[in-house]
Write a protein that holds these residues in place. Structure first.
Motif, short mmCIF file in Angstrom:
data_model
loop_
_atom_site.label_atom_id
_atom_site.label_comp_id
_atom_site.label_asym_id
_atom_site.label_seq_id
_atom_site.Cartn_x
_atom_site.Cartn_y
_atom_site.Cartn_z
N SER B 590 37.62 22.37 -9.45
CA SER B 590 37.17 23.14 -10.61
C SER B 590 37.05 22.26 -11.86
O SER B 590 37.64 21.19 -11.96
CB SER B 590 38.14 24.28 -10.88
N GLU B 591 36.30 22.78 -12.81
CA GLU B 591 36.21 22.14 -14.13
C GLU B 591 37.60 22.10 -14.78
O GLU B 591 37.96 21.16 -15.48
CB GLU B 591 35.27 22.93 -15.04
N TYR B 592 38.36 23.17 -14.54
CA TYR B 592 39.70 23.26 -15.11
C TYR B 592 40.57 22.11 -14.60
O TYR B 592 41.25 21.43 -15.38
CB TYR B 592 40.31 24.62 -14.75
N LEU B 593 40.52 21.89 -13.30
CA LEU B 593 41.34 20.82 -12.73
C LEU B 593 40.85 19.46 -13.23
O LEU B 593 41.65 18.56 -13.51
CB LEU B 593 41.27 20.90 -11.20
N LYS B 594 39.55 19.33 -13.36
CA LYS B 594 38.98 18.07 -13.88
C LYS B 594 39.47 17.84 -15.31
O LYS B 594 39.79 16.72 -15.70
CB LYS B 594 37.45 18.13 -13.83
N LEU B 595 39.52 18.93 -16.06
CA LEU B 595 40.01 18.84 -17.44
C LEU B 595 41.46 18.34 -17.46
O LEU B 595 41.85 17.57 -18.32
CB LEU B 595 39.93 20.25 -18.05
N ILE B 597 43.11 16.67 -14.85
CA ILE B 597 43.37 15.46 -14.08
C ILE B 597 42.42 14.33 -14.42
O ILE B 597 42.75 13.15 -14.30
CB ILE B 597 43.25 15.77 -12.55
N GLY B 598 41.20 14.69 -14.86
CA GLY B 598 40.23 13.67 -15.23
C GLY B 598 39.19 13.35 -14.17
O GLY B 598 38.29 12.56 -14.41
N GLU B 599 39.32 13.92 -12.99
CA GLU B 599 38.28 13.70 -11.97
C GLU B 599 38.21 14.91 -11.06
O GLU B 599 39.17 15.67 -10.94
CB GLU B 599 38.59 12.44 -11.14
N PRO B 600 37.06 15.10 -10.39
CA PRO B 600 36.97 16.19 -9.43
C PRO B 600 37.91 15.89 -8.27
O PRO B 600 37.86 14.81 -7.70
CB PRO B 600 35.52 16.14 -8.94
N ILE B 601 38.78 16.84 -7.95
CA ILE B 601 39.81 16.55 -6.95
C ILE B 601 40.20 17.82 -6.20
O ILE B 601 39.83 18.93 -6.62
CB ILE B 601 41.03 15.88 -7.65
N ASP B 633 27.51 35.98 -12.48
CA ASP B 633 28.24 35.38 -11.37
C ASP B 633 29.36 34.49 -11.91
O ASP B 633 29.22 33.87 -12.96
CB ASP B 633 27.20 34.64 -10.51
N CYS B 634 30.50 34.47 -11.23
CA CYS B 634 31.60 33.58 -11.64
C CYS B 634 31.38 32.23 -10.99
O CYS B 634 31.34 32.13 -9.77
CB CYS B 634 32.95 34.12 -11.14
N SER B 635 31.23 31.19 -11.81
CA SER B 635 31.09 29.86 -11.22
C SER B 635 31.94 28.88 -12.02
O SER B 635 33.15 29.11 -12.16
CB SER B 635 29.62 29.46 -11.15
N GLU B 636 31.35 27.80 -12.54
CA GLU B 636 32.14 26.79 -13.23
C GLU B 636 32.94 27.39 -14.37
O GLU B 636 32.40 28.08 -15.22
CB GLU B 636 31.26 25.66 -13.76
N GLY B 637 34.23 27.10 -14.39
CA GLY B 637 35.09 27.63 -15.45
C GLY B 637 35.75 28.94 -15.06
O GLY B 637 36.61 29.44 -15.78
N GLY B 638 35.31 29.53 -13.94
CA GLY B 638 35.97 30.71 -13.41
C GLY B 638 35.74 31.99 -14.20
O GLY B 638 34.80 32.09 -15.00
N GLU B 669 44.00 32.38 -11.62
CA GLU B 669 43.21 33.62 -11.71
C GLU B 669 42.08 33.47 -12.74
O GLU B 669 40.98 33.95 -12.52
CB GLU B 669 44.12 34.78 -12.14
N LEU B 670 42.40 32.82 -13.85
CA LEU B 670 41.43 32.79 -14.95
C LEU B 670 40.41 31.68 -14.82
O LEU B 670 39.26 31.83 -15.23
CB LEU B 670 42.15 32.64 -16.30
N PHE B 671 40.81 30.53 -14.29
CA PHE B 671 39.91 29.37 -14.33
C PHE B 671 39.48 28.86 -12.96
O PHE B 671 38.69 27.93 -12.86
CB PHE B 671 40.57 28.23 -15.11
N GLY B 672 40.05 29.45 -11.89
CA GLY B 672 39.65 29.03 -10.53
C GLY B 672 38.21 29.44 -10.24
O GLY B 672 37.70 30.38 -10.83
#
Lengths: 235, 739
Positions: B590-595, B597-601, B633-638, B669-672
């Motif tokens: 997710s974008e949240y996780l990238k935010l 951690i710094g990389e898509p993971i 639709d729910c996509s990037e950013g959840g 729940e909010l950002f997935g």
């Protein structure tokens, strides 16, 4: 009521204007190919938007030498109604039928979006049915719409009530912030001294059906139709 | 014949392998001339022959109701939409040219795909694009973005075709190899459907449009190798566009098609005259005899080799019956364009090229063409080693955030999520006055004049998902495209795809490619949306490595009644907000996780295709029953980002008051970014009706809050922030980064 729409190589709002006049206003409309030298019983001639000759040299510059333009000049001199939209406005300036010039937007880029324009002069054949609503929501779509005129001639425009439209906000305030392209005095459209040739950057044909987000552009076509009708009646 | 001077160096400079050269010798039974070597070289390049992809592409689902063309056999796919109307559409890449010369590269990309559409007899009604760049903090990337957008704008605007939708993502992986994919959609009446076949021996072959110059020679070969420091020297491989000529060509072509004056027509795109002559005759099981000295040229002293390989823009090859020659010429003259007879269709299945009568090439047409005699390779595959490390990342090791307001603002400011108005306001998205849903919503919607129908269009792909899980990522791209079409109130019809990958000779790249094909296939079968055509772009690599696998899905859908067109924006205060789908318990990729951690993971969200389809069915039926005010639709950013975006109605910003009964971690729940979730706003009184639809489909439905007039955005006690603040951050971020 018969409209003529002049088609140049590179015109791309010709069909849009045709569609609105036919389907919304049920008028007679003819396309006139730019290589022709005669108009067709026109009450009003429209120079449509687009990129005539790909905007090469300057927008509208090459189109102003098309064969039909001599005929258009005579038509305008006889008092016929001429509306130049966007690229059509640029042509009217190149032909000297209107004063001033249009420069590159101060954003240095093409801008396509809805803007609000304030109707400054409601006593023209293009605006005379607007009375109750003097702020219109109409889109712009241009790269060279930054109107320029020197101060002396601007005063003359003002004195003669030739400024017809100014960029404004929803409430009608004309400020630097509501000026999308850097135009002198927020000018979005002007008319000639005789009051029969109007040039404007916003596209009324794109705002003539509610399904497209606004039908404020209808006022302009309605006014043309109403004043032509009144004129015929006089005769 | 020309005297042959073929050396080993020459063969390798033409990108041909030793094995391929041996095959040429067998086909011809002699050494090729230099012109023939050039012809084989471009036709057997990856770009024209699909030699490393075609075997897998043939496994994609290509059958469906209403398809009027066979996948990959015409310039574009064509789908019947009833009332004697059809839609032609296709997507194509122009990545390498744009990396070197962003303005012209992007502009000519638009030009090429437009020609593919109007050569089918369709008038282009809309254009979309899917772009990938590196991060905006480097000046080189800003230069690329600025000029790519200017190139697309100047070309499309001049042509009078609105650019109505698109997507842009910024990831490090695309820094030196941006992706520029452009899609065009056109409308035609059935009787105007035109083929790209050179039928009828004795018919005339005409070159129409611009004169031929030396630009773009070997563009197709150039597109079939990796970008290196040396690529800079190949700048002359990039063509120069002239949208004004294209506009004339568009009008003239549609005019000759309307008058039923042509037998076949094809755009001279990659590999220019070579590709057109060989493909058109191979398709019709004929041959062609042409004389290149007759081709109008804008440079002096051009050799047959150069004329055959030139990729000068705004040209097409037309086959006409002799009795129609004059009528065709008259129309092109009206539009101030060349139309010159350069040869005839023959029945000997040979492409015979002459120069002032003297034969310079003589090749069996079939041996040149993809799907006929061009090479077909099966490459080796291997699951990339990086996946284990990335996929096994433990998402629960992330601490819960302290400040949810700040996370939401940061996500909305992420260039991947932030408003793209900096870009689309440079595109004329309104010309042709059909754009009833403007850029920014889930899908663009264009009405079809003189009918009650409208077409919904979208392009979708999440590169990081495909990087972390190519199979699920590809499924997700199709699922999201479908969801976007559904949210606009339309029924998905078919897709076109643009598959952007690295070097296919790299086993890991090829593994990802195969996984993506499998993913697209499974998803398209489930949704009933066949693949009508598209484009493969390999060699998207630079010294830093391959780009993320990026299979961009272009999808069209039909609204039988345009009054049901729906946007993502809340419409009325006091409407209730409903979530279709499940609670989210993941944040992988997710974008949240990238935010954080710094990389898509971690791993990409998985798509349960059957459930996804049910969710979409509920949404579609609800819209068609007239009870939906907005659908997103729910996509990037959840969920949180989707809710905020729904508040950003440009006519009037709304607020939202959300009380979500949490099952999982609040940040999950909010950002997935779990799939199969749609936010609807509806009038409270219609809730029972919606529940009935949802229960029938066995889809979960959760009332989560209501639309408010107060311009406050509140979620439980986690988020409480002014909508205007959110909007400003979201709306202005990209322009700020571009300053």
């Amino acid at each position: 009521m018969r409209f003529n729409i002049i088609v140049f190589p590179g015109s791309n709002c010709d069909y849009d204007t045709y569609f609105v006049l036919k389907n919304v206003f049920h008028c007679k409309v003819d396309f006139i190919w730019h290589k022709q030298d005669k108009l067709k019983n026109a009450d009003c001639v429209i120079l449509p938007g687009g990129f005539s000759y790909g905007d090469y040299l300057r927008p509208g510059a090459i189109a102003s030498f098309s064969p039909i333009m001599q005929e258009l000049k005579k038509f305008a001199q006889r008092g016929g109604l001429v509306l130049g939209i966007c690229n059509g406005f640029q042509m009217l300036l190149e032909m000297g039928l209107l004063p001033g010039s249009l420069m590159l937007n101060n954003t240095l880029s093409f801008i396509c979006r809805n803007v609000y324009i304030k109707v400054i002069n409601m006593h023209t054949p293009f605006t005379n049915t607007i009375a109750e609503k003097n702020v219109l929501k109409i889109p712009i779509a241009h790269k060279e719409g930054n109107y320029f005129i020197d101060e002396e001639k601007l005063k003359e425009l003002q004195k003669n009530n030739q400024i017809v439209f100014q960029y404004c906000d929803k409430q009608g305030n004309t400020t630097e912030y509501t000026n999308p392209n850097g135009s002198v005095n927020n000018i979005a459209g002007i008319i000639n001294k005789n009051g029969n040739v109007l040039g404007m950057m916003p596209h009324p044909e794109r705002a003539s059906e509610m399904i497209l987000g606004s039908d404020d552009g209808k006022f302009i076509f309605q006014s043309i139709i109403a004043s032509t009708f009144a004129n015929h009646h006089k005769i | 014949m020309e005297k042959s001077i073929i050396t080993k160096e020459l063969i390798s400079e033409h990108g041909l392998s030793e094995e391929e050269y041996q095959r040429i010798l067998e086909i011809l039974g002699r050494e090729p001339t230099i012109t023939e070597l050039g012809i084989f070289s471009v036709m057997w390049s990856e770009h024209a022959s699909y030699k490393n992809s075609i075997a897998l592409l043939k496994t994609l689902p290509r059958e469906g109701i209403g398809l009027l063309t066979k996948t990959g056999e015409e310039n574009a796919g064509v789908v019947d939409i009833g009332d004697n109307l059809a839609v032609a559409f296709k997507i194509e890449s122009h990545n390498h040219p744009s990396a070197l010369e962003p303005y012209q590269g992007a502009a000519t990309g638009v030009g090429g795909i437009m020609r593919d559409i109007f050569t089918m007899g369709a008038r282009p009604i809309a254009s979309l694009n899917s772009l990938r760049f590196g991060n905006l903090d480097t000046p080189e990337v800003r230069h690329l973005l600025k000029n790519v957008v200017r190139g697309i704008a100047d070309y499309g605007n001049c042509l009078g075709v609105p650019t109505v939708a698109g997507e842009i993502y910024f990831e490090h992986s695309y820094t030196t190899n941006p992706l520029i994919n452009v899609m065009t959609v056109g409308i035609l009446e059935h009787q105007d459907l035109t083929t790209a076949g050179a039928y009828g021996p004795g018919n005339y072959v005409l070159v129409v449009g611009s004169a031929t110059g030396r630009d773009g020679i070997h563009g197709a070969t150039f597109a079939s190798e990796e970008l290196t420091e040396k690529s800079e020297k190949k700048r002359t491989s990039v063509q120069v566009g002239d949208p004004f000529t294209e506009k004339l060509l568009l009008e003239a072509t549609l005019e000759i098609i309307k008058h039923d004056l042509i037998v076949g027509i094809q755009d001279m795109g990659a590999a220019g005259l070579t590709c057109c002559t060989s493909e058109m005759s191979a398709k019709a099981n004929t041959g062609m005899d042409i004389d290149v000295s007759l081709v109008p040229q804008r440079e002096t002293g051009m050799t047959p080799y150069e004329i055959m390989l030139s990729e000068s823009q705004e040209r097409m090859l037309v086959v006409v019956k002799p009795e129609n020659l004059q009528k065709v010429e008259k129309i092109f003259t009206k539009w101030d364009l060349h139309s010159v007879k350069i040869g005839e269709v023959t029945n000997d299945k040979i492409l015979r090229v002459r120069n002032n009568g003297k034969i310079v090439a003589e090749i069996p047409t079939e041996s040149l063409v993809a799907g006929f005699g061009a090479p077909v390779y099966h490459r080796q595959k291997e699951k990339p080693k990086y996946l284990n490390r990335l996929n096994s990342f433990d998402i629960t090791s992330i601490h819960k955030p302290d400040n949810y307001n700040q996370i939401l603002v940061d996500l909305l400011k992420s260039p991947n999520i932030a408003s793209k108005n900096y870009v689309y306001h440079q595109y004329d998205y309104m010309v042709q006055i059909n754009s009833i849903v403007a850029p920014g919503s889930d899908s663009a919607v264009c009405r079809i004049k003189n009918s009650n129908k409208a077409i919904a269009m979208t392009v979708d792909c999440n590169g990081p998902y495909c990087y972390l899980n190519p199979y699920e990522g590809a499924k997700g791209a199709v699922a999201e495209a479908c969801r976007n079409i559904i949210c606009a109130g339309a029924k998905p019809l078919a897709i076109t795809n643009c598959l952007n990958f690295g070097n296919p000779y790299n086993k890991e790249v090829y593994w990802a490619f195969a996984e993506v094909i499998r993913g697209i296939s499974d998803a398209c079968r489930e949704f009933g949306t066949p693949v009508t055509g598209g484009n493969v772009s390999f060699y998207n690599e630079s010294p830093g490595g391959a780009v993320y696998p990026t299979p961009v899905i272009g999808m069209i859908g039909i609204l039988e009644d345009l009054n049901f067109a729906t946007t993502q924006y809340f419409q009325h205060a006091d409407d209730i907000i409903v979530l279709l789908g499940e609670h989210c318990n993941e944040i992988g990729a997710s974008e949240y996780l990238k935010l954080r951690i710094g990389e898509p993971i971690a791993n990409a969200p998985k798509v349960d295709l059957i459930y996804e389809k049910k969710v979409q069915n509920v949404c579609y039926q609800a819209i068609r029953q007239g009870i939906v005010s907005s659908a997103h639709d729910c996509s990037e950013g959840g969920l949180a980002v989707a809710l905020a975006e729904s508040c950003f109605n440009r006519e009037c910003l709304f607020g939202a008051k959300i009380d979500l009964h949490l099952i999982y971690r609040p940040d999950f729940e909010l950002f997935g970014e779990q799939h199969s979730r749609i936010i609807l706003s509806i009038n409270k009184k219609n809730l029972p009706q919606l529940m009935k639809i949802a229960h029938k489909e066995d889809v979960n439905i959760i009332e989560i809050g209501k639309v408010t007039f107060d311009k406050k955005f509140r979620i439980n006690n986690f988020i409480d922030i002014d909508v205007e603040n959110l909007f400003d951050n979201w709306y202005n971020q990209i322009a700020k980064l571009m300053e």
